[in-house]
Design a protein around this motif. Structure first.
Motif, mmCIF file in Angstrom:
data_model
loop_
_atom_site.group_PDB
_atom_site.id
_atom_site.type_symbol
_atom_site.label_atom_id
_atom_site.label_comp_id
_atom_site.label_asym_id
_atom_site.label_seq_id
_atom_site.Cartn_x
_atom_site.Cartn_y
_atom_site.Cartn_z
ATOM 1 N N GLY A 254 41.982 47.310 46.347
ATOM 2 C CA GLY A 254 42.476 46.695 47.569
ATOM 3 C C GLY A 254 42.155 45.224 47.718
ATOM 4 N N TYR A 255 41.874 44.535 46.608
ATOM 5 C CA TYR A 255 41.552 43.106 46.664
ATOM 6 C C TYR A 255 42.841 42.281 46.723
ATOM 7 C CZ TYR A 255 36.884 44.452 45.005
ATOM 8 O OH TYR A 255 35.642 45.028 44.861
ATOM 9 N N ASN A 256 42.881 41.307 47.626
ATOM 10 C CA ASN A 256 44.013 40.397 47.649
ATOM 11 C C ASN A 256 44.079 39.612 46.343
ATOM 12 O OD1 ASN A 256 45.234 40.939 50.139
ATOM 13 N ND2 ASN A 256 43.750 39.676 51.227
ATOM 14 N N GLY A 257 45.315 39.327 45.922
ATOM 15 C CA GLY A 257 45.519 38.660 44.649
ATOM 16 C C GLY A 257 45.682 37.160 44.757
ATOM 17 N N SER B 242 47.785 27.255 39.848
ATOM 18 C CA SER B 242 48.912 27.880 39.149
ATOM 19 C C SER B 242 48.731 29.389 39.181
ATOM 20 C CB SER B 242 48.991 27.417 37.687
ATOM 21 O OG SER B 242 49.282 26.047 37.580
ATOM 22 N N THR B 243 49.825 30.093 39.369
ATOM 23 C CA THR B 243 49.802 31.555 39.336
ATOM 24 C C THR B 243 51.141 32.017 38.785
ATOM 25 O OG1 THR B 243 49.427 33.555 40.657
ATOM 26 C CG2 THR B 243 50.580 31.742 41.740
ATOM 27 N N ALA B 244 51.214 33.267 38.365
ATOM 28 C CA ALA B 244 52.429 33.748 37.711
ATOM 29 C C ALA B 244 52.779 35.143 38.197
ATOM 30 C CB ALA B 244 52.252 33.749 36.195
ATOM 31 N N VAL C 43 38.962 26.715 36.610
ATOM 32 C CA VAL C 43 38.689 27.980 35.941
ATOM 33 C C VAL C 43 39.947 28.835 35.830
ATOM 34 C CG1 VAL C 43 36.268 28.038 36.676
ATOM 35 C CG2 VAL C 43 38.014 29.134 38.099
ATOM 36 N N VAL C 44 39.931 29.706 34.817
ATOM 37 C CA VAL C 44 40.927 30.757 34.679
ATOM 38 C C VAL C 44 40.198 32.078 34.901
ATOM 39 C CG1 VAL C 44 40.643 31.008 32.165
ATOM 40 C CG2 VAL C 44 42.827 31.582 33.225
ATOM 41 N N VAL C 45 40.866 33.030 35.554
ATOM 42 C CA VAL C 45 40.194 34.250 36.006
ATOM 43 C C VAL C 45 40.829 35.475 35.351
ATOM 44 C CG1 VAL C 45 39.501 35.619 38.005
ATOM 45 C CG2 VAL C 45 39.711 33.133 38.217
ATOM 46 N N GLU D 121 47.485 36.990 37.905
ATOM 47 C CA GLU D 121 47.487 35.919 36.904
ATOM 48 C C GLU D 121 47.371 34.589 37.658
ATOM 49 O OE1 GLU D 121 50.139 37.538 33.227
ATOM 50 O OE2 GLU D 121 51.286 36.732 34.893
ATOM 51 N N PHE D 122 46.163 34.028 37.689
ATOM 52 C CA PHE D 122 45.989 32.797 38.460
ATOM 53 C C PHE D 122 44.813 31.999 37.918
ATOM 54 C CE2 PHE D 122 43.488 36.097 40.519
ATOM 55 C CZ PHE D 122 42.275 35.467 40.770
#
Length: 387
Positions: A135-138, A34-36, A82-84, A60-61
């Motif tokens: 620069g981190y991918n989301g 899940s992501t938002a 997990v939630v990050v 948010e993932f």
């Protein structure tokens, strides 16, 4: 894998991109369940925060741990759900040790610094939030690499659904931070500007901290209706700042609110005059909501700023700040500081988070989700994407 990629202003597409891999011993690979879409993502989408190259968006993932580096130890393991938290933080530097993960000294080596300038010396890294912030991918993707996975991710019990836990990533800790920075102890009159997801979470947090009265202000009646239902808050429809300020003072014997929480940022709804003023002053967006907060708060009161402000503004009301003795706090929320306590609130049923979701879409429809969220179509309040 499939991922939502930013290509330029108002141009996001679900593309096929390379799968993430372990790059450091403290990394983990998460299969996103899940992501938002967050209001902060819209600043990139609108072109207001620059991003010169394609990037996977989203901070948010949550999901399932697929792989861990050798340095993660037993903190999380393959198969954990997990939630990050949205800041990327090492957990060992000066700022991490002082519960300020958004200022981590190690996660954003190319653009970090003490100045906090417009395009230089920024804070710690954030997932999917431009090259300036690491620069981190989301996480609006099927998989995501999570650095410092022994510090950030939290295991979610099977008793909670994804949607019950997802907003522990950002908007619940962010809303809570606005109340925590105000040191709400009980009985306070809290006025929240912005009835979006963060504003509603701030209202829920105000009740958790014992606020005596909670009022939410917004320009959209449908968002106020949700705030009233979800957060049991009183509401004020913003027609103009003067009227809103007068109403808040009238509710408080002429003094103003004890606490004002700014949950809008530098891109509020603006009329032609507001836009002309910004062009004339060579400014991006407007600080008008923050200015309204500083008028609506009582003397000696506290204003906390959760909305993003990415640029400077002339004519900041420093004289009003001094004369009224206002305490002003803001910045990236220290999500790691609060997440364990907030997770416990969710487990115990003291707060409900998923009642703000208006749209659930497959990842393939993410571009549509951005469009309806940005343009407030179809009474959109919060979009959850399912990879």
């Amino acid at each position: 894998m499939r991922a939502l990629v930013y290509h330029g202003m108002k141009d996001v597409r679900v593309d096929t991109v390379d799968d993430p891999t372990i790059e450091d011993a403290r990394d983990a690979i998460i299969r996103v369940t899940s992501t938002a879409i967050c209001g902060s993502d819209l600043h990139i989408y609108n072109g207001s925060i620059p991003q010169p190259r394609p990037m996977v968006l989203g901070h948010e993932f949550m999901g399932i741990v697929e792989e861990v580096g050798k340095g993660v130890g037993g903190k999380i393991k393959v198969g954990d759900r997990v939630v990050v938290p949205f800041p990327i933080s090492c957990g060992t530097c000066y700022f991490c040790n002082h519960e300020l993960p958004g200022h981590c000294e190690n996660s954003n080596p190319d653009h970090y610094g003490p100045e906090g300038g417009l395009l230089t010396e920024k804070g710690g890294a954030l997932f999917g939030y431009t090259d300036l912030y690491g620069g981190y991918n989301g996480g609006q993707a099927e998989y995501v690499r999570v650095p410092y996975a022994d510090y950030g991710p939290r295991v979610i019990p099977d008793s909670l659904t994804d949607e019950q836990a997802l907003f522990l990533t950002d908007i619940f800790p962010t809303g809570y931070s606005g109340i925590d920075w105000a040191d709400v102890k009980g009985g306070e009159f809290v006025a929240i500007f912005g009835a979006g997801p963060v504003g509603i979470m701030a209202a829920k947090s105000a009740w958790l901290r014992g606020a005596g009265r909670v009022v939410i202000v917004d320009t959209q009646q449908y968002r106020l209706d949700l705030a009233k239902k979800s957060a049991q808050a009183e509401t004020i429809l913003w027609d103009n700042a003067k009227d809103v300020i007068e109403q808040i003072r009238a509710m408080s014997e002429g003094r103003g609110a004890d606490v004002c929480v700014e949950c809008v940022g530098f891109e509020p709804d603006r009329d032609l005059l507001d836009r002309a003023k910004a062009v004339l002053n060579l400014e991006k967006g407007s600080p008008k909501v923050l200015e309204a907060c500083m008028s609506a708060v009582r003397r000696g009161g506290i204003v906390t700023v959760l909305g993003v402000y990415a640029t400077p503004f002339d004519n900041f009301p420093i004289g009003q700040f001094f004369d009224k003795g206002i305490t002003l706090r803001g910045g990236q929320a220290p999500a790691q500081k609060h997440i364990d306590k907030l997770l416990q609130y969710v487990i115990e049923g003291k707060v409900v988070l998923d009642d703000i979701i208006s749209h659930r879409l497959p990842l393939s429809e993410a571009a549509h989700g951005y469009d309806i969220f940005r343009n407030k179509k179809d009474n959109c309040t919060k979009v959850v994407l399912k990879p």
